[in-house]
Structures are given as C-alpha cells and as structure tokens.
Write an enzyme that holds these catalytic residues in place. Sequence first.
Site, short mmCIF file in Angstrom:
data_model
loop_
_atom_site.label_atom_id
_atom_site.label_comp_id
_atom_site.label_asym_id
_atom_site.label_seq_id
_atom_site.Cartn_x
_atom_site.Cartn_y
_atom_site.Cartn_z
N ILE A 61 116.90 42.81 -29.76
CA ILE A 61 117.32 42.15 -31.74
C ILE A 61 118.01 43.79 -31.63
CG2 ILE A 61 115.63 42.41 -32.70
CD1 ILE A 61 117.00 39.61 -34.14
N CYS A 62 118.93 44.11 -33.00
CA CYS A 62 119.46 44.67 -33.37
C CYS A 62 120.02 44.05 -34.24
CB CYS A 62 120.16 45.81 -33.11
SG CYS A 62 121.93 45.47 -31.67
N ARG A 63 121.18 45.25 -34.94
CA ARG A 63 122.08 44.23 -36.18
C ARG A 63 122.17 43.14 -36.19
NH1 ARG A 63 125.31 48.60 -40.48
NH2 ARG A 63 123.70 49.59 -38.44
#
Length: 110
Positions: A61-63
């Site tokens: 996951i990232c932004r």
Amino acid sequence: MFGANVPVVEVGTVPDDGYLLDVREDDEWRAGHAPQAVHIPLHELSQRAGEVPQDRQVYVICRVGGRSAQAVQALNDAGWQAANVAGGMSAWALAGRGMASETGTDPKVV
C-alpha cells in the site's frame, strides 16, 4: 504504466492478519497508517527486501497506488507473492479501516 503482472486487491479484502507493507515516505507514515502495517519506504525496498516474508501473500500500500504498484512489480519479479491495494491509504481511510499515527494527533492520509 504497469503491466498485467501487477495483481490488485480491494481494501476490504485485505485480511486483518495479512502482511501489509506500506511503502510511503516517513512523513506520510507518521501522519497515518494501518496499525498492523510494516513500513519500508519504496526507496529502501531493494536493500530491505529480505525483511519481507516470501512464504505468504504480501499486500502493498502507498497513498493512492502508484508507488505500491512499482513495489509489487519488483517483488513479484523477484519471487514474492504481492498484490497492490487498490486506492492505497486514501481508499483505506475512506473504507473506515483502522488507522494509527505517530504524531500524537488523529491519523490522516497526507
């Protein structure tokens, strides 16, 4: 941008006990992250990949999904089983999934 070799999963399908790898930068992590996530910024992943288990599914996951897609592609190319969390932490927060912060304030996605 990325090929079909980047599997994607919806936020709601990430198990609570799943291995969630957060590849955002330190300031983003401190502002708000999933409580069970492991933090390895994308720029450190190649040096720290040995910390990521190879015997289980990895949810990255990232932004919003761009950096995590890069991480998923690299991990899968190197033999891991990784999937990109669609919509990233923005979708995670919107879905009402748990969040924590390291700042002493309410967690948020930056």
